[in-house]
Design a protein around this motif. Sequence first.
Motif, PDB file in Angstrom:
ATOM      1  N   GLN A 160      54.813   0.774  24.053  1.00 20.68           N
ATOM      2  CA  GLN A 160      54.629   1.197  22.672  1.00 20.68           C
ATOM      3  C   GLN A 160      55.851   0.872  21.820  1.00 20.68           C
ATOM      4  O   GLN A 160      55.745   0.444  20.669  1.00 20.68           O
ATOM      5  CB  GLN A 160      54.347   2.709  22.636  1.00 20.68           C
ATOM      6  CG  GLN A 160      52.996   3.100  23.197  1.00 20.68           C
ATOM      7  CD  GLN A 160      51.856   2.530  22.384  1.00 20.68           C
ATOM      8  OE1 GLN A 160      51.943   2.395  21.159  1.00 20.68           O
ATOM      9  NE2 GLN A 160      50.761   2.189  23.079  1.00 20.68           N
ATOM     10  N   GLN A 161      57.052   1.049  22.401  1.00 22.56           N
ATOM     11  CA  GLN A 161      58.290   0.750  21.684  1.00 22.56           C
ATOM     12  C   GLN A 161      58.384  -0.751  21.362  1.00 22.56           C
ATOM     13  O   GLN A 161      58.804  -1.139  20.271  1.00 22.56           O
ATOM     14  CB  GLN A 161      59.492   1.198  22.504  1.00 22.56           C
ATOM     15  CG  GLN A 161      59.648   2.715  22.571  1.00 22.56           C
ATOM     16  CD  GLN A 161      60.794   3.139  23.476  1.00 22.56           C
ATOM     17  OE1 GLN A 161      61.243   2.378  24.333  1.00 22.56           O
ATOM     18  NE2 GLN A 161      61.244   4.397  23.297  1.00 22.56           N
ATOM     19  N   TYR A 207      58.495  -2.549  17.677  1.00 24.85           N
ATOM     20  CA  TYR A 207      59.572  -3.497  17.319  1.00 24.85           C
ATOM     21  C   TYR A 207      58.981  -4.805  16.817  1.00 24.85           C
ATOM     22  O   TYR A 207      59.400  -5.345  15.782  1.00 24.85           O
ATOM     23  CB  TYR A 207      60.458  -3.728  18.537  1.00 24.85           C
ATOM     24  CG  TYR A 207      61.480  -4.829  18.326  1.00 24.85           C
ATOM     25  CD1 TYR A 207      62.626  -4.598  17.561  1.00 24.85           C
ATOM     26  CD2 TYR A 207      61.275  -6.089  18.875  1.00 24.85           C
ATOM     27  CE1 TYR A 207      63.535  -5.619  17.345  1.00 24.85           C
ATOM     28  CE2 TYR A 207      62.191  -7.120  18.674  1.00 24.85           C
ATOM     29  CZ  TYR A 207      63.323  -6.872  17.915  1.00 24.85           C
ATOM     30  OH  TYR A 207      64.230  -7.874  17.703  1.00 24.85           O
ATOM     31  N   TYR A 208      57.994  -5.313  17.550  1.00 21.54           N
ATOM     32  CA  TYR A 208      57.388  -6.578  17.162  1.00 21.54           C
ATOM     33  C   TYR A 208      56.676  -6.458  15.820  1.00 21.54           C
ATOM     34  O   TYR A 208      56.716  -7.378  14.984  1.00 21.54           O
ATOM     35  CB  TYR A 208      56.410  -7.051  18.235  1.00 21.54           C
ATOM     36  CG  TYR A 208      57.077  -7.458  19.528  1.00 21.54           C
ATOM     37  CD1 TYR A 208      58.317  -8.104  19.517  1.00 21.54           C
ATOM     38  CD2 TYR A 208      56.466  -7.213  20.764  1.00 21.54           C
ATOM     39  CE1 TYR A 208      58.918  -8.472  20.709  1.00 21.54           C
ATOM     40  CE2 TYR A 208      57.068  -7.584  21.951  1.00 21.54           C
ATOM     41  CZ  TYR A 208      58.309  -8.216  21.924  1.00 21.54           C
ATOM     42  OH  TYR A 208      58.922  -8.585  23.084  1.00 21.54           O
ATOM     43  N   ARG A 209      55.992  -5.309  15.615  1.00 20.70           N
ATOM     44  CA  ARG A 209      55.320  -5.101  14.338  1.00 20.70           C
ATOM     45  C   ARG A 209      56.327  -5.052  13.185  1.00 20.70           C
ATOM     46  O   ARG A 209      56.076  -5.584  12.092  1.00 20.70           O
ATOM     47  CB  ARG A 209      54.507  -3.801  14.393  1.00 20.70           C
ATOM     48  CG  ARG A 209      53.222  -3.913  15.229  1.00 20.70           C
ATOM     49  CD  ARG A 209      52.576  -2.557  15.393  1.00 20.70           C
ATOM     50  NE  ARG A 209      51.369  -2.656  16.225  1.00 20.70           N
ATOM     51  CZ  ARG A 209      50.701  -1.600  16.693  1.00 20.70           C
ATOM     52  NH1 ARG A 209      51.155  -0.355  16.404  1.00 20.70           N
ATOM     53  NH2 ARG A 209      49.616  -1.764  17.431  1.00 20.70           N
ATOM     54  N   SER A 210      57.471  -4.403  13.444  1.00 23.64           N
ATOM     55  CA  SER A 210      58.522  -4.320  12.423  1.00 23.64           C
ATOM     56  C   SER A 210      59.064  -5.708  12.087  1.00 23.64           C
ATOM     57  O   SER A 210      59.241  -6.076  10.913  1.00 23.64           O
ATOM     58  CB  SER A 210      59.650  -3.407  12.908  1.00 23.64           C
ATOM     59  OG  SER A 210      60.716  -3.396  11.990  1.00 23.64           O
ATOM     60  N   LEU A 223      57.554  -8.559  12.570  1.00 24.84           N
ATOM     61  CA  LEU A 223      56.491  -9.325  11.935  1.00 24.84           C
ATOM     62  C   LEU A 223      56.363  -8.959  10.469  1.00 24.84           C
ATOM     63  O   LEU A 223      56.158  -9.826   9.607  1.00 24.84           O
ATOM     64  CB  LEU A 223      55.168  -9.074  12.667  1.00 24.84           C
ATOM     65  CG  LEU A 223      53.952  -9.851  12.144  1.00 24.84           C
ATOM     66  CD1 LEU A 223      54.189 -11.349  12.237  1.00 24.84           C
ATOM     67  CD2 LEU A 223      52.700  -9.459  12.940  1.00 24.84           C
ATOM     68  N   SER A 224      56.543  -7.702  10.150  1.00 22.00           N
ATOM     69  CA  SER A 224      56.480  -7.243   8.755  1.00 22.00           C
ATOM     70  C   SER A 224      57.623  -7.847   7.933  1.00 22.00           C
ATOM     71  O   SER A 224      57.429  -8.285   6.798  1.00 22.00           O
ATOM     72  CB  SER A 224      56.533  -5.714   8.725  1.00 22.00           C
ATOM     73  OG  SER A 224      56.531  -5.254   7.392  1.00 22.00           O
ATOM     74  N   LYS A 225      58.829  -7.870   8.558  1.00 23.94           N
ATOM     75  CA  LYS A 225      59.979  -8.475   7.869  1.00 23.94           C
ATOM     76  C   LYS A 225      59.742  -9.964   7.612  1.00 23.94           C
ATOM     77  O   LYS A 225      60.059 -10.495   6.538  1.00 23.94           O
ATOM     78  CB  LYS A 225      61.242  -8.287   8.704  1.00 23.94           C
ATOM     79  CG  LYS A 225      61.728  -6.855   8.800  1.00 23.94           C
ATOM     80  CD  LYS A 225      62.970  -6.780   9.673  1.00 23.94           C
ATOM     81  CE  LYS A 225      63.461  -5.342   9.821  1.00 23.94           C
ATOM     82  NZ  LYS A 225      64.655  -5.258  10.685  1.00 23.94           N
ATOM     83  N   LEU A 226      59.183 -10.637   8.613  1.00 25.50           N
ATOM     84  CA  LEU A 226      58.911 -12.060   8.489  1.00 25.50           C
ATOM     85  C   LEU A 226      57.898 -12.334   7.386  1.00 25.50           C
ATOM     86  O   LEU A 226      58.059 -13.278   6.597  1.00 25.50           O
ATOM     87  CB  LEU A 226      58.419 -12.603   9.828  1.00 25.50           C
ATOM     88  CG  LEU A 226      58.167 -14.111   9.899  1.00 25.50           C
ATOM     89  CD1 LEU A 226      59.431 -14.899   9.580  1.00 25.50           C
ATOM     90  CD2 LEU A 226      57.652 -14.495  11.288  1.00 25.50           C
TER      91      LEU A 226
END
Length: 234
Positions: A18-19, A23-26, A28-31
Motif C-alpha cells: 500500500q505504501q 508513493y507511485y501515485r504521488s 505520477l500526480s507530480k509528473l
Amino acid sequence: MTKSSHSKKASTADIQTQQKLLYYRSELSKLRTTIDRQEKKIKEQSESIHSLITKVHEQPDQIIQPTEETIEDTALLQCDCYFSYTLVIPKQDDDEPIAMIGDFIIRNTGSTPVHDPVICIKFNHPKLANLSGKIKYGPSTLTDQYIVTDEDQQETWEFVEGTTLKEAKRTGLFSLQPVNRPSLLTNETLSFSHFEIQIPTDIDESEVIVQGYLACKEFPEGVASLNKMICNLV
C-alpha cells in the motif's frame, strides 16, 4: 510456522504494498502536473508565435522599414585623413631648400555628418615649422599678413581662433579650420590643397616628420592621419 505468524507477515506485506502504491501515485500526480504545466507553456508560446506571424503579414511596412530611432542607434561616426605629397629635391650644388608639396585630405567615411572640422599639422622639430597654402591669416585690410589671399577658393583655411602664425612657428603646430565648410556630410571630402613646406638642406636634424590630425565636434580628441610626411636628410 503457526497460523498467527503467517497472518502477521501477510499483513506487513500488504502495508508495504500500500505504501509503494501511495508513493507511485504521488509521483505520477507530480509528473502529470509537470506535463500539464509544460503543455500550457508550449500552447502560450505557440499562440505568441502565431500572433507575431499574423502581425508581420498584416503590417509588413511597419516591420521592415527601420525607424528614425533605429537609424540613430546604428549611425557610424568615422573619418579618415591622410597626406598626398611629393618631395622636390634641389640639385646637389643648389642652395634651394627641399620642398614638401601636397594635399591633406579628409573624408567622412561614416554614416552621419561631422561638424566644425579642424586640421592640425605638427612638426617633430618646431624650429623648422613653416607652411604656405590657401591660408587666410588676417583681415582684408592687412594684406601683408596673408600667407595666401584667395577669397574665390571654396577651401580656403584660416587659423583657429586663439592661435596665430607666430605661435604655430614657436610650437610646431598649425591648427586650421575651413572658412566655408562648417560640416562634412557622409562621403564628402575636404582638402587642404597645394600646401608647401620648405626644409633647409643645411640643418643638423637627420629626419623631418610632419604628422596630421583631424579634430571636430564629434572627435574632440582628434583622429591621426593614416600616414606621415617624412624627409630623411642623411
